[in-house]
Write a protein that holds these residues in place. Structure first.
Motif, PDB file in Angstrom:
ATOM      1  N   ARG A   1       3.174  13.947   9.240  1.00 29.23           N
ATOM      2  CA  ARG A   1       1.946  13.395   8.312  1.00 29.23           C
ATOM      3  C   ARG A   1       1.427  14.647   7.362  1.00 29.23           C
ATOM      4  O   ARG A   1       0.601  14.606   6.722  1.00 29.23           O
ATOM      5  CB  ARG A   1       0.630  12.770   8.975  1.00 29.23           C
TER       6      ARG A   1
ATOM      7  N   ARG B   1       3.160  12.830   2.205  1.00 21.89           N
ATOM      8  CA  ARG B   1       3.118  11.454   1.838  1.00 21.89           C
ATOM      9  C   ARG B   1       4.457  11.056   1.600  1.00 21.89           C
ATOM     10  O   ARG B   1       5.052   9.946   2.155  1.00 21.89           O
ATOM     11  CB  ARG B   1       2.244  11.017   0.864  1.00 21.89           C
TER      12      ARG B   1
ATOM     13  N   TYR C   1       8.859  11.409   0.872  1.00 18.21           N
ATOM     14  CA  TYR C   1      10.112  12.140   1.265  1.00 18.21           C
ATOM     15  C   TYR C   1      10.433  13.317   0.372  1.00 18.21           C
ATOM     16  O   TYR C   1      10.510  13.117  -0.628  1.00 18.21           O
ATOM     17  CB  TYR C   1      11.131  11.210   1.613  1.00 18.21           C
TER      18      TYR C   1
ATOM     19  N   HIS D   1       8.965   3.411   3.795  1.00 19.68           N
ATOM     20  CA  HIS D   1       8.544   3.765   5.021  1.00 19.68           C
ATOM     21  C   HIS D   1       8.436   2.549   5.768  1.00 19.68           C
ATOM     22  O   HIS D   1       7.793   1.660   5.261  1.00 19.68           O
ATOM     23  CB  HIS D   1       6.809   4.393   4.727  1.00 19.68           C
TER      24      HIS D   1
ATOM     25  N   ASP E   1       7.291   2.709   8.862  1.00 17.70           N
ATOM     26  CA  ASP E   1       5.924   3.202   9.514  1.00 17.70           C
ATOM     27  C   ASP E   1       5.021   3.237   8.478  1.00 17.70           C
ATOM     28  O   ASP E   1       4.999   4.246   7.747  1.00 17.70           O
ATOM     29  CB  ASP E   1       6.002   4.366  10.529  1.00 17.70           C
TER      30      ASP E   1
ATOM     31  N   TRP F   1       2.468   4.381   5.787  1.00 14.43           N
ATOM     32  CA  TRP F   1       1.726   5.517   5.698  1.00 14.43           C
ATOM     33  C   TRP F   1       0.210   5.393   6.003  1.00 14.43           C
ATOM     34  O   TRP F   1      -0.382   6.189   6.596  1.00 14.43           O
ATOM     35  CB  TRP F   1       2.064   6.368   4.423  1.00 14.43           C
ATOM     36  N   GLU F   2      -0.231   4.273   5.412  1.00 12.31           N
ATOM     37  CA  GLU F   2      -1.754   4.086   5.211  1.00 12.31           C
ATOM     38  C   GLU F   2      -2.314   3.643   6.741  1.00 12.31           C
ATOM     39  O   GLU F   2      -3.391   3.622   7.044  1.00 12.31           O
ATOM     40  CB  GLU F   2      -1.972   2.885   4.298  1.00 12.31           C
TER      41      GLU F   2
ATOM     42  N   ASN G   1       4.566   8.154  10.046  1.00  5.63           N
ATOM     43  CA  ASN G   1       5.044   9.391   9.529  1.00  5.63           C
ATOM     44  C   ASN G   1       5.931   9.635   8.580  1.00  5.63           C
ATOM     45  O   ASN G   1       6.906   8.418   8.421  1.00  5.63           O
ATOM     46  CB  ASN G   1       5.560  10.105  10.862  1.00  5.63           C
ATOM     47  N   THR G   2       6.424  10.593   7.915  1.00  7.44           N
ATOM     48  CA  THR G   2       7.368  10.615   6.802  1.00  7.44           C
ATOM     49  C   THR G   2       8.572  11.183   7.638  1.00  7.44           C
ATOM     50  O   THR G   2       8.864  12.564   7.442  1.00  7.44           O
ATOM     51  CB  THR G   2       6.960  11.479   5.666  1.00  7.44           C
TER      52      THR G   2
END
Length: 577
Positions: A448, A451, A453, A484, A486, A488-489, A493-494
């Protein structure tokens, strides 16, 4: 002729009339969207059945020797077709004769009587041999030349048009298989791989089967033979256009594909639509105005003076010649491959609107001309000019294959197989990025801390997944967005393992819940389509940009993962929109 057969022919005639009357109603007036969808679905089902029926009819013509029907029999058949009834079809049973007849063989009957083009007749009879069976010189029946595809052709759940396309491709390579057991083994392998593509991923099957047949036809040609065939060949003038044929090595093709992919990207400077539209106007002479600016405009051409006139006492200026407008070319034949999804909308503007109406082939020509006409002495990076891109090719190395046998271990991110010699040469070239996959992803994971890649992550993801996540999508990786899995908000993780690629259309579609991405531990992400599109609910991989061998492996992986998931042996995560 039995009453049952005559009744079957009467049913076919009734069905033809019913289809015609139903089409007239559905095509002639207002239609609700749902009924329009039903209309299209039923029409396609009819087309599938018709493709089977046509081959069975051609097979029946040949095995019965119908081209030897005498004149009275042909007259009865004609009358039955014009006035179909059970009695008329019973009379039309007909008889053959040893005397001279209208047609020499079945091909002549299909072409001369039914007015089917000769090329279509040849293909149809070749398909009969491949999928239904032929006959020897004595008239004895022979088994289907492609028995595995013949089984798929008979399966109502399989599109017979796709099977027919594959069978014709394999039939075209029959002389390249060789003789004896080795040739038979090569044919059997190619047939099995084609059947696997049709069964697992029909959307990309044509592309991969074409590639398999191309590999067989090209064979293991020596490098010198390949070099003797490369070059740019001028074919001459056709419909007001000059035609060239470009033949290159696979390594060269990788560079060209990378250049075109960068040029097709409207988000880059090289692919700027407005600037490319103006560039094309300069190449063709189709400027919006006859003069770049008012200062360069002569007095006679300024407002208030009629075009072509000159001040009194001055020499009559020559009127600028209007460039010859080329004739409208005919519509080029489109390949078996699927169309690209729609590109993202550009800001409104006359230049952008005009340019987006052009085909990708024309956009690429503009970029190629810009590359030829650029001033090599000007400062600045070529990649920062409209129409000029710096192609970047990712070569994916299979480390285990390279160590095991040193063959077919390198492939570009666009699915072009490279020979070992081409790979060694390409790795010494600027703009080539070797990527060894299946290693640990931790060095490229950012957690994290960031934000978006990184460039290194993006390059690795695009090389690994090749293109859009959605099965059958033909958008290349360079035009896709990093997604993403997963969110981000929500604390995601990136990381590489939490990333997927999606074109603009399917990226938005996933977030709208039109389909789902599926995360599988230790495996690439897969797609799960909605039940109305995929009643079987199988995990799927988009293999469009893979080589045939890679696509077979990916499809087999998806089959195994689907089986384990249904058996409760696999802990997967269906990603929320």
């Amino acid at each position: 002729m039995s009453t049952e057969q005559a009744q079957a022919l009467k049913d076919l005639a009734d069905a033809e009339e019913l289809i015609a009357s139903a089409t007239a109603v559905l095509a002639g007036g207002p239609l609700s969207p749902g009924h329009a969808a039903c209309f299209a679905q039923l029409a396609d089902k009819l087309a599938r059945r018709q493709s089977r029926t046509q081959l069975h009819a051609a097979h029946a013509l040949r095995r019965t020797g119908a081209h030897k029907l005498d004149q009275e029999s042909f007259q009865a058949v004609t009358e039955a077709g014009e006035h179909p009834s059970l009695a008329a079809f019973q009379v039309a049973a007909g008889r053959t004769t040893t005397a001279r007849t209208h047609f020499k063989n079945t091909a002549g009957l299909l072409h001369g009587w039914l007015d089917i083009p000769r090329s279509t007749v040849r293909d149809r009879l070749a398909l009969v041999d491949c999928l239904l069976g032929g006959a020897d010189a004595a008239g004895q029946p022979l088994p289907a030349w492609l028995p595995e595809l013949a089984g798929q052709f008979a399966d109502p759940a399989v599109d017979p048009r796709l099977v027919s396309s594959a069978a014709l491709k394999l039939h075209s390579a029959r002389k390249d298989f060789g003789e004896g057991q080795a040739g038979q083994a090569k044919k059997d392998q190619l047939q099995a791989e084609s059947a696997a593509f049709i069964r697992s991923e029909p959307k990309a099957a044509r592309r991969h089967i074409n590639a398999l047949v191309a590999q067989v036809k090209s064979g293991q040609r020596p490098l010198q033979a390949l070099l003797d065939g490369i070059g740019i060949f001028k074919k001459g003038m056709r419909q007001g256009l000059v035609e060239y044929v470009l033949r290159v090595l696979p390594a060269h093709a990788a560079m060209i594909e990378a250049y075109f992919n960068a040029l097709d990207n409207p988000a880059s400077v090289a692919g700027n639509r407005d600037a490319l539209a103006h560039a094309e106007a300069q190449f063709t002479g189709a400027q919006d105005s006859g003069w770049d600016d008012e200062e360069s405009m002569p007095d006679w051409a300024k407002d208030g003076e009629p075009a072509g006139s000159a001040p009194e006492g001055s020499a009559e200026p020559e009127e600028p010649e209007e460039p010859d407008k080329p004739d409208e070319p005919g519509e080029p034949e489109e390949p078996d491959e699927p169309e690209e999804p729609e590109e993202p909308e550009e800001p409104a503007g006359p230049a952008a609107t005009q340019f987006e109406e052009l085909k990708p082939e024309r956009r690429r020509l503009v970029g190629f001309l810009a590359l030829l006409m650029t001033d090599r002495n000007q400062s600045g990076s070529p990649g920062k000019q409209p129409g000029l891109a710096v192609p970047q090719v990712s070569i994916i190395l299979d480390y285990e294959k390279m160590r095991r046998d040193g063959k077919e271990f390198a492939v570009t991110s666009t699915g072009i197989q490279l020979s070992p010699g081409e790979t060694r040469a390409a790795l010494c070239t600027a703009g080539i990025y070797p990527l060894v996959l299946n290693g640990q992803s931790l060095p490229l994971d950012l957690g994290r801390t960031q934000r978006l890649y990184s460039k290194a992550q993006g390059r690795a993801i695009r090389a690994a997944y090749r293109g859009c996540l959605y099965p059958g999508c033909s958008m290349p990786a360079e035009r896709c967005e990093l997604d993403h899995l997963d969110a981000w908000e929500k604390g995601g993780n990136t990381d590489i393992e939490s990333a997927a690629l999606g074109c603009t259309i399917h990226h938005i579609g996933r977030h709208c819940g039109l389909f789902h991405a599926v995360k599988i531990p230790g495996c690439r992400p897969m797609a799960l389509l909605s039940k109305e599109l995929d009643p079987q609910q199988k995990l799927r991989v988009n293999t469009y940009w893979m080589t045939p061998q890679e696509a077979l492996a990916a499809d087999a992986l998806a089959e195994r993962m689907t089986a384990k998931w249904r058996a409760g042996e696999l802990d997967i995560e269906i990603v929320e929109p």
